[in-house]
Design a protein around this motif. Structure first.
Motif, PDB file in Angstrom:
ATOM      1  N   ARG A 185      21.185 -18.826   1.043  1.00  0.00           N
ATOM      2  CA  ARG A 185      21.668 -18.388  -0.260  1.00  0.00           C
ATOM      3  C   ARG A 185      22.482 -17.109  -0.145  1.00  0.00           C
ATOM      4  NH1 ARG A 185      16.401 -19.373  -4.255  1.00  0.00           N
ATOM      5  NH2 ARG A 185      16.141 -21.602  -3.789  1.00  0.00           N
ATOM      6  N   GLY A 186      22.906 -16.764   1.062  1.00  0.00           N
ATOM      7  CA  GLY A 186      23.665 -15.542   1.265  1.00  0.00           C
ATOM      8  C   GLY A 186      25.114 -15.671   0.849  1.00  0.00           C
ATOM      9  N   LEU A 187      25.816 -14.545   0.934  1.00  0.00           N
ATOM     10  CA  LEU A 187      27.211 -14.513   0.501  1.00  0.00           C
ATOM     11  C   LEU A 187      28.072 -15.473   1.315  1.00  0.00           C
ATOM     12  CD1 LEU A 187      27.606 -10.645   0.051  1.00  0.00           C
ATOM     13  CD2 LEU A 187      27.145 -12.378  -1.704  1.00  0.00           C
ATOM     14  N   ALA A 188      27.903 -15.482   2.633  1.00  0.00           N
ATOM     15  CA  ALA A 188      28.659 -16.400   3.489  1.00  0.00           C
ATOM     16  C   ALA A 188      27.844 -17.604   3.917  1.00  0.00           C
ATOM     17  CB  ALA A 188      29.174 -15.664   4.724  1.00  0.00           C
ATOM     18  N   GLY A 189      26.510 -17.493   3.868  1.00  0.00           N
ATOM     19  CA  GLY A 189      25.668 -18.601   4.307  1.00  0.00           C
ATOM     20  C   GLY A 189      25.812 -19.839   3.451  1.00  0.00           C
ATOM     21  N   GLN A 190      25.950 -19.679   2.133  1.00  0.00           N
ATOM     22  CA  GLN A 190      26.142 -20.834   1.255  1.00  0.00           C
ATOM     23  C   GLN A 190      27.409 -21.592   1.606  1.00  0.00           C
ATOM     24  OE1 GLN A 190      26.042 -19.202  -2.726  1.00  0.00           O
ATOM     25  NE2 GLN A 190      23.822 -19.449  -2.896  1.00  0.00           N
ATOM     26  N   TRP A 191      28.486 -20.849   1.849  1.00  0.00           N
ATOM     27  CA  TRP A 191      29.763 -21.489   2.179  1.00  0.00           C
ATOM     28  C   TRP A 191      29.691 -22.189   3.532  1.00  0.00           C
ATOM     29  CZ3 TRP A 191      33.307 -20.212   6.128  1.00  0.00           C
ATOM     30  CH2 TRP A 191      34.528 -20.892   6.052  1.00  0.00           C
ATOM     31  N   LEU A 192      29.033 -21.569   4.507  1.00  0.00           N
ATOM     32  CA  LEU A 192      28.907 -22.197   5.817  1.00  0.00           C
ATOM     33  C   LEU A 192      28.116 -23.496   5.745  1.00  0.00           C
ATOM     34  CD1 LEU A 192      28.202 -19.108   8.129  1.00  0.00           C
ATOM     35  CD2 LEU A 192      30.286 -20.490   8.040  1.00  0.00           C
ATOM     36  N   GLU A 193      27.050 -23.489   4.968  1.00  0.00           N
ATOM     37  CA  GLU A 193      26.240 -24.706   4.863  1.00  0.00           C
ATOM     38  C   GLU A 193      26.940 -25.784   4.061  1.00  0.00           C
ATOM     39  OE1 GLU A 193      21.654 -25.996   3.702  1.00  0.00           O
ATOM     40  OE2 GLU A 193      22.424 -23.997   3.200  1.00  0.00           O
ATOM     41  N   ALA A 194      27.631 -25.393   2.991  1.00  0.00           N
ATOM     42  CA  ALA A 194      28.301 -26.390   2.163  1.00  0.00           C
ATOM     43  C   ALA A 194      29.539 -26.961   2.841  1.00  0.00           C
ATOM     44  CB  ALA A 194      28.678 -25.770   0.814  1.00  0.00           C
ATOM     45  N   THR A 195      30.247 -26.158   3.606  1.00  0.00           N
ATOM     46  CA  THR A 195      31.504 -26.594   4.211  1.00  0.00           C
ATOM     47  C   THR A 195      31.300 -27.238   5.578  1.00  0.00           C
ATOM     48  OG1 THR A 195      32.611 -24.784   3.053  1.00  0.00           O
ATOM     49  CG2 THR A 195      33.828 -25.876   4.836  1.00  0.00           C
ATOM     50  N   PHE A 196      30.531 -26.591   6.422  1.00  0.00           N
ATOM     51  CA  PHE A 196      30.379 -27.072   7.800  1.00  0.00           C
ATOM     52  C   PHE A 196      28.971 -27.566   8.124  1.00  0.00           C
ATOM     53  CE2 PHE A 196      33.613 -23.699   7.780  1.00  0.00           C
ATOM     54  CZ  PHE A 196      34.711 -24.403   8.256  1.00  0.00           C
TER      55      PHE A 196
END
Length: 216
Positions: free
Chosen positions: A133-144
């Motif tokens: 749920r972090g600032l970059a962790g959400q994007w990393l999990e959703a994208t890659f």
């Protein structure tokens, strides 16, 4: 013909500079005593660790599968984290040492922040940025589909976060102490910036790079 004049020799023991006499004088006990106490403070825990270590069963314990796996994981994480620090830290140190830009002092201060952060605070900060749920962790999990917490990659990121300032400080100091005339001479002979950095700058600061890598 000019007449040769023999100059009198100075008395023995008086030709030495005053600074030499000061250095060879009595030890400054006001500094020696705290220095000895500080040395004992640093060495005594290490001595206790060596004395109380189970040397009789050490080899048998190191051969256990769980210990071997932990040693392998530690070696892999430390090696990869050091490589990441070299890949990112050397250019950052060169930027701080050789390029003048607005806010350079602020950037240097931010680089040293991980050195003063308590380990728990650093871990929480990484979790808030790279967690699920972090600032970059959400994007990393959703994208890659990449999840870093509780993984080997997460350990490597945490180790690089803590260790990179040591490398940057060591390499920046070596860059500031290096003689830039060699780089200027190579540039005037037609070498490109990348060639100057690879063939001249890096060999000049290699002791600092090695020292920083060992600290990492």
């Amino acid at each position: 013909m000019q007449e040769q004049v023999d100059l009198p020799e100075p008395p023995r023991g008086r030709g030495r500079p005053a600074a030499g006499r000061e250095v060879s004088g009595r030890l400054p006990w006001m500094l020696v005593l705290p220095a000895v106490v500080g040395l004992v403070f640093l060495v005594l825990p290490l001595a206790g660790l060596l004395i109380r270590a189970p040397w009789a069963t050490l080899l048998r314990r190191l051969a256990e599968p769980q210990v071997l796996e932990a040693l392998r994981l530690s070696l892999v994480c430390a090696t990869v984290a050091t490589a990441v620090c070299l890949l990112l830290g050397v250019p950052l140190a060169w930027l701080l040492a050789r390029v003048s830009f607005p806010g350079r002092r602020l950037v240097r201060a931010l680089v040293t922040v991980p050195l003063v952060l308590p380990p728990v605070v650093g871990g929480v900060a990484l979790l808030l940025v790279l967690g699920r749920r972090g600032l970059a962790g959400q994007w990393l999990e959703a994208t890659f589909g990449i999840t870093l917490p509780f993984t080997t990659a997460g350990v490597i990121v945490a180790e690089a976060f803590v260790a990179m300032p040591f490398l940057v400080i060591s390499v920046e100091g070596a860059l500031r102490a290096a003689d830039q005339r060699f780089e200027e001479a190579a540039a005037t002979l037609g070498a490109s910036r990348w060639t100057v950095f690879r063939r001249v700058t890096l060999p000049l600061v290699m002791p600092g790079v090695v020292a920083g890598a060992v600290l990492c």
